[in-house]
Write a protein that holds these residues in place. Structure first.
Motif, PDB file in Angstrom:
ATOM      1  N   LEU A  41      26.721  85.831 -42.534  1.00  0.00           N
ATOM      2  CA  LEU A  41      27.794  84.656 -42.175  1.00  0.00           C
ATOM      3  C   LEU A  41      28.286  84.170 -43.639  1.00  0.00           C
ATOM      4  O   LEU A  41      27.855  83.172 -44.158  1.00  0.00           O
ATOM      5  CB  LEU A  41      27.077  83.363 -41.551  1.00  0.00           C
ATOM      6  N   ASN A  42      28.927  85.146 -44.139  1.00  0.00           N
ATOM      7  CA  ASN A  42      29.444  84.940 -45.478  1.00  0.00           C
ATOM      8  C   ASN A  42      30.893  84.818 -45.891  1.00  0.00           C
ATOM      9  O   ASN A  42      31.429  84.633 -47.053  1.00  0.00           O
ATOM     10  CB  ASN A  42      28.658  85.915 -46.577  1.00  0.00           C
ATOM     11  N   ARG A  43      31.624  85.157 -45.011  1.00  0.00           N
ATOM     12  CA  ARG A  43      33.098  85.202 -45.133  1.00  0.00           C
ATOM     13  C   ARG A  43      33.867  84.148 -44.691  1.00  0.00           C
ATOM     14  O   ARG A  43      34.656  83.549 -45.437  1.00  0.00           O
ATOM     15  CB  ARG A  43      33.838  86.563 -44.181  1.00  0.00           C
ATOM     16  N   SER A  95      35.738  92.184 -39.630  1.00  0.00           N
ATOM     17  CA  SER A  95      36.148  91.654 -40.962  1.00  0.00           C
ATOM     18  C   SER A  95      37.069  92.687 -41.906  1.00  0.00           C
ATOM     19  O   SER A  95      38.097  92.582 -42.067  1.00  0.00           O
ATOM     20  CB  SER A  95      35.012  91.100 -41.813  1.00  0.00           C
ATOM     21  N   ASN A 135      32.816  86.623 -39.139  1.00  0.00           N
ATOM     22  CA  ASN A 135      31.972  87.237 -40.056  1.00  0.00           C
ATOM     23  C   ASN A 135      31.292  88.429 -39.760  1.00  0.00           C
ATOM     24  O   ASN A 135      30.373  88.966 -40.278  1.00  0.00           O
ATOM     25  CB  ASN A 135      30.802  86.310 -40.621  1.00  0.00           C
TER      26      ASN A 135
END
Length: 254
Positions: free
Chosen positions: A135-137, A223, A218
């Motif tokens: 969960l980093n975008r 993505s 994410n």
């Protein structure tokens, strides 16, 4: 009632809704076919409640109009949205929409659309299974109220006409990934009927929760696919919004 609204708000509603000007029928292909009228509405935060009440009063007068199917008013979940309210109205035809409105002409805020592609997820779950490390975008916005509750994602898109066909084809591919995500319920990609609409493509999708939406965004496969597709449609300008329905009207019969 609408008479109690501030003058500026009243003017906004008169322009953007029932008294919106209609396009000439010769511009619309298949004017007897179903059509969706979508209108973004800009009101100040303090006027939101009055705006919703005015919308209910105004739209109730359309519920017996021949050809009217249903209308939903969506309100932004997050503050600062370019369009705090969005109205989506289903009509049996463009011709019946024209007959239900008084003036001959068209206001630029009201666009006419038909579905280009849609999906429905029969296996939607309530929570995503993505590892926290992925969960980093997309970061969760702490201002989003009740992130565990259902909401509607509305994406208004401006793009060059030549990019619209490519975008729709790419969206069909991406939708196969999205519909497999936990919490994804359904989505409709609307394409403008007229070539001069400001927003040529509008995506309306329903999610079981904001948490699930963020997790889906994410997903690494999704993505990468999204980024590749957007790179092919360089003219695109996005207005992303998170909404919940605040008012609804449906056809009534004597």
């Amino acid at each position: 009632m609408i008479k109690t609204l501030p003058r500026l708000l009243l003017l906004t509603f008169l322009i953007a809704s029932r008294y919106a000007l209609a396009a000439t029928s010769t511009e619309i292909k298949q004017p007897q076919a179903p059509v969706t009228a979508i209108t973004p509405i800009n009101v100040s935060p303090g006027d939101s409640d009055s705006a919703v009440n005015a919308w209910n009063s105004r739209t109730a007068s359309l519920t017996k109009a021949p050809g009217f199917i249903s209308a939903t008013l969506y309100q932004s979940v997050l503050p600062g949205s370019p369009w705090p309210l969005i109205e989506i109205v289903q009509w049996q035809s463009y011709t019946t929409w024209t007959k239900a409105h008084d003036n001959p002409g068209r206001n630029s805020l009201t666009g006419f659309y038909r579905p280009a592609v849609a999906y429905f997820n029969l296996a939607a779950r309530h929570e995503s299974q993505l590892p926290e490390a992925l969960l980093n975008r997309v970061k969760k916005d702490p201002a989003f109220s009740h992130p565990e509750s259902p909401f509607v994602f509305i994406n208004l898109m401006e793009m060059a006409p030549e990019d619209a066909t490519t975008f729709i084809a790419d969206w069909k591919i991406r939708s196969q990934l999205t519909r497999q995500q936990a919490g994804s319920m359904n989505a409709t990609l609307y394409r403008a009927v007229l070539p001069d609409e400001r927003y040529s493509i509008i995506n309306v999708s329903q999610w079981q929760s904001y948490n699930a939406f963020v997790d889906a965004q994410n997903d690494p496969t999704y993505s990468r696919q999204l980024q590749n597709n957007l790179n092919q449609t360089s003219s695109i300008k996005l207005i992303r919004g998170f909404f919940r329905p605040v008012a609804y009207q449906i056809q009534t019969y004597d």
